[in-house]
Write an enzyme that holds these catalytic residues in place. Structure first.
Site, short mmCIF file in Angstrom:
data_model
loop_
_atom_site.label_atom_id
_atom_site.label_comp_id
_atom_site.label_asym_id
_atom_site.label_seq_id
_atom_site.Cartn_x
_atom_site.Cartn_y
_atom_site.Cartn_z
N GLY A 43 71.29 53.74 -130.95
CA GLY A 43 71.47 52.64 -130.04
C GLY A 43 69.34 52.51 -131.16
N ASP A 102 67.28 54.41 -119.45
CA ASP A 102 67.77 53.05 -117.50
C ASP A 102 67.23 54.61 -116.31
OD1 ASP A 102 69.76 51.97 -115.90
OD2 ASP A 102 70.87 52.20 -117.27
P1 5GP Z 1 69.67 56.46 -119.10
O1 5GP Z 1 69.83 58.12 -119.36
O2 5GP Z 1 68.12 56.38 -119.33
O3 5GP Z 1 70.14 56.36 -118.07
O4 5GP Z 1 70.10 55.70 -120.80
C1 5GP Z 1 69.66 55.68 -121.60
C2 5GP Z 1 71.13 55.39 -122.35
O5 5GP Z 1 72.03 54.74 -121.83
C3 5GP Z 1 70.97 54.38 -123.69
O6 5GP Z 1 70.05 54.81 -124.70
C4 5GP Z 1 71.22 53.51 -124.03
O7 5GP Z 1 72.51 54.23 -124.39
C5 5GP Z 1 72.30 53.40 -122.62
N1 5GP Z 1 72.14 52.02 -121.95
C6 5GP Z 1 71.08 52.43 -120.91
N2 5GP Z 1 71.22 50.63 -119.85
C7 5GP Z 1 71.89 50.19 -120.96
C8 5GP Z 1 72.05 49.16 -121.23
O8 5GP Z 1 71.61 47.70 -120.26
N3 5GP Z 1 73.11 48.23 -122.51
C9 5GP Z 1 73.50 49.67 -123.28
N4 5GP Z 1 74.82 48.92 -123.86
N5 5GP Z 1 73.31 50.97 -123.16
C10 5GP Z 1 72.88 51.39 -121.80
MG MG Z 2 69.73 55.32 -126.53
#
Ligand code: 5GP
Ligand code: MG
Ligand code: MG
Length: 180
Positions: A43, A102
């Site tokens: 991403g 996130d």
């Molecule tokens: P975390 O581990 O903090 O929950 O999420 C990290 C990863 O989840 C991000 O690098 C991304 O790849 C994915 N992610 C989190 N929120 C979103 C979102 O709103 N849209 C998309 N496409 N990916 C997300």
């Molecule tokens: Mg990411």
């Protein structure tokens, strides 16, 4: 592809301004240093390249690939290492670059993995921060935008591996999910 977008959250100009602001801040904070900038695949690719070109620093780059999402719009909760970095980070000033923060699980995992290798410093830069999504403690040092708790696509962010190449960040139309 553009037809599937309900609304644009951050335009190309908004993103450019954020990259300039963050790049200028990093240039100031890392003056005289040679940071190692590590992008979290996939991403981050667009943000990484735009941000780096706003940094007036002797920076070298690497990538790490981790996955926590498995196709849907909610995290699976499990973070796995798909591909490690290829350099030694001992005594390096490390800057992790992410597309979006996130739940915080990815960053907590990376922090745990990489800090054990004794970098001199360890900072996190994310284009987007979704504070309401947090389930574990994680905080970025550099943030482009705080975003609402919605599923976003574009500028690197995917839905089932598509929409990464939209030049802006937007919200998908609900029927796109409904049709899947
Ligand atoms: P975390 O581990 O903090 O929950 O999420 C990290 C990863 O989840 C991000 O690098 C991304 O790849 C994915 N992610 C989190 N929120 C979103 C979102 O709103 N849209 C998309 N496409 N990916 C997300
Ligand atoms: Mg990411
Ligand atoms: Mg994804």
């Amino acid at each position: 592809m553009n037809n599937d977008i309900e609304r644009v959250l951050y335009s190309q100009d908004d993103i450019k301004a954020a990259c300039q602001r963050l790049g200028a801040q990093l240039t100031q904070d890392y003056a005289g240093k040679k940071p190692l900038v590590i992008g979290v695949l996939k991403g981050v690719i667009f943000f990484m390249t735009d941000l780096l070109r706003e940094m007036d620093l002797m920076a070298d780059i690497d990538f790490i690939d981790v996955s926590s999402y498995h196709g849907g719009t909610a995290s699976s909760g499990q973070v796995t290492l798909e591909q490690d970095i290829s350099v030694d980070i001992k005594d390096r000033d490390v800057i992790i670059v992410e597309d979006i923060l996130d739940s915080g699980r990815t960053l907590a995992y990376l922090k745990n993995l990489l800090e054990a290798r004794n970098p001199r410093s360890f900072k996190i830069c994310t284009l987007l921060d979704k504070p309401e999504g947090r389930t574990v403690e994680a905080k970025a040092d550099y943030v482009g935008f705080d975003v609402p708790n919605e599923f976003l696509v574009g500028y690197g962010l995917d839905y089932q591996e598509f929409y990464r190449n939209l030049p802006y960040v937007g919200v998908l139309k609900p029927e796109v999910y409904a049709n899947k």
